[in-house]
Design an enzyme around this catalytic site. Sequence first.
Site, PDB file in Angstrom:
ATOM      1  N   SER A 253       0.842  -1.190   0.000  1.00  0.00           N
ATOM      2  CA  SER A 253       0.000   0.000   0.000  1.00  0.00           C
ATOM      3  C   SER A 253       0.879   1.243   0.000  1.00  0.00           C
ATOM      4  O   SER A 253       2.099   1.142   0.077  1.00  0.00           O
ATOM      5  CB  SER A 253      -0.908  -0.007   1.225  1.00  0.00           C
ATOM      6  OG  SER A 253      -0.101   0.192   2.378  1.00  0.00           O
ATOM      7  N   LYS A 254       0.216   2.388  -0.066  1.00  0.00           N
ATOM      8  CA  LYS A 254       0.943   3.661  -0.208  1.00  0.00           C
ATOM      9  C   LYS A 254       2.044   3.846   0.832  1.00  0.00           C
ATOM     10  O   LYS A 254       3.056   4.470   0.548  1.00  0.00           O
ATOM     11  CB  LYS A 254      -0.043   4.834  -0.107  1.00  0.00           C
ATOM     12  CG  LYS A 254      -0.814   5.050  -1.384  1.00  0.00           C
ATOM     13  CD  LYS A 254      -1.221   6.507  -1.523  1.00  0.00           C
ATOM     14  CE  LYS A 254      -1.972   6.749  -2.810  1.00  0.00           C
ATOM     15  NZ  LYS A 254      -3.425   6.706  -2.656  1.00  0.00           N
ATOM     16  N   ARG A 255       1.816   3.292   2.024  1.00  0.00           N
ATOM     17  CA  ARG A 255       2.846   3.533   3.035  1.00  0.00           C
ATOM     18  C   ARG A 255       4.156   2.799   2.713  1.00  0.00           C
ATOM     19  O   ARG A 255       5.189   3.051   3.317  1.00  0.00           O
ATOM     20  CB  ARG A 255       2.325   3.205   4.436  1.00  0.00           C
ATOM     21  CG  ARG A 255       2.133   1.798   4.722  1.00  0.00           C
ATOM     22  CD  ARG A 255       1.322   1.540   5.962  1.00  0.00           C
ATOM     23  NE  ARG A 255       0.920   0.160   5.944  1.00  0.00           N
ATOM     24  CZ  ARG A 255       1.707  -0.852   6.275  1.00  0.00           C
ATOM     25  NH1 ARG A 255       2.918  -0.612   6.700  1.00  0.00           N
ATOM     26  NH2 ARG A 255       1.273  -2.085   6.197  1.00  0.00           N
ATOM     27  N   GLY A 257       5.484   3.147  -0.196  1.00  0.00           N
ATOM     28  CA  GLY A 257       6.142   3.978  -1.224  1.00  0.00           C
ATOM     29  C   GLY A 257       5.335   3.986  -2.505  1.00  0.00           C
ATOM     30  O   GLY A 257       4.109   4.029  -2.468  1.00  0.00           O
TER      31      GLY A 257
END
Length: 484
Positions: A253-255, A257
């Site tokens: 997921s976005k966390r 990167g």
Amino acid sequence: MSEKPRVRFAPSPTGNLHVGNARTALFNWLFARHYGGDFVVRIEDTDRARTFEKFEKGIIEDLRWLGIVWDEGPEKDGEFGPYHQFERIDIYNRYLKELVDEDNVYPCYCTEDELEAERNALLSRKVMPRYMGKCRNLTDEERRRLESEGRSPAFRFKVPEGVVEFNDLIRGPMKFDCDVIGDFIIVRSNGIPAYNFAVVIDDHLMKITHVIRGEDHLSNTPLQLLLYKALGFEPPLFAHHSLILGKDRSKLSKRHGAVSVSDFRDRGVLPEALLNYLSLLGGSFAGTREICSVDEIIEEFSLERAGRSGAIFDEGKLEWLNKAYIRNYSTPKLTELLVPFIEDAGYNCDTIDRKWLHSVVEAIRDNLGTFSEIGDYIDVFFDERYEVSGDAAQILKEEYAGAVVKSLHDALISEECAEDDLYRCVMDIVSSKTGFKGKKLFMPVRAAITGKTWGPELDRLFAILGKETLLKRVKQAIATVYGS
Ligand code: GLU
């Protein structure tokens, strides 16, 4: 395979194309190409609040950029359209009517608040939350009364008792108990079909033979199979592949990167590298070779290998592949691909001589992992960016370095070395004057002429920068570091 397979990729345009979804699209496309079947793209745009045209455009652009070409879908009509769910509402309504008439479905008048209260009550009793069938057995009169209160119903499917079983092409035999499912909504109170309903009608009418999707949809499959049965449709075969995980083994997921195809495109990852990487991830083709042409990937593709276990996304590996693909480009072609990234780094390419730029690209091309790194490498070629960094100053302040820089200055100022043999000639002089070789010779030279401690090969730098520029920089370094 006896019949010609038809597969589909069914994105919801509620965000950018995630690499995980791109991988699903890729598997479907590879499957279709491997078996000579059709690949359909269907836009699942029924979530009106979260659907945006810019996302649909982005998904289409990303698929095209990757070279994943569909046989039917948006901008490519076929005999099973329309390919946007929101244009198919009449079709879903026809089947809703059929299910209502056959008493497989009933209207549900519960409000969000009532459903929430039921959910919380079940949770507090430690019972798995599901709809307990409050509206299942309402009398006609009760229904009329609720409607007269202004409530418009959603429609729920009557989940029968028993189990749902199927054989997943990747995961093997699957069995789900209907007890835990609860009557589920197939059409919402605003008349919009729910995902599980629309997907079944569409996959059936579009003659989809294999549904290949991520394992996050596995729990939807029993619901869909119940609908297939109630509607009298022959279900397709199902294959649920593993998801892409981050290094910590949680869903990418976005966390973690960069996660969307456009993130990687913006960084300057080549489409062929990303496509190759996504095919490789999870061991989706055999053999030990890692760099494969699209034709080889199609040839080697097999669903069984397409990832039972979670596949960890390794950006380092992607970069390694990207480097390998960068090598395939001629310098002029590579330069053209790099121009937008060079501009992003603050240069105006219209004012830079192309031939000179080619030699700069030639000098640094092997260093590039992604195109967006270009700014870090080319600044040493531009005078206006020259400045002595802290690291470089540190080296230049070493006692031995002073002698090197002085000899470098003298060699450049003398008439002894010609432009076309500058590097060898200058370095010979500096080495013989100081008696230094290796690091003690090269590091101060690099620090003085680039202001940095790392960068392209010195011989290339000398050739591209030329005597005049080199001398100017050495003088600047002397003034900065030694103050004279
Ligand atoms: N629209 C769904 C999604 O984007 C498709 C799921 C499916 O392939 O059935 O997740």
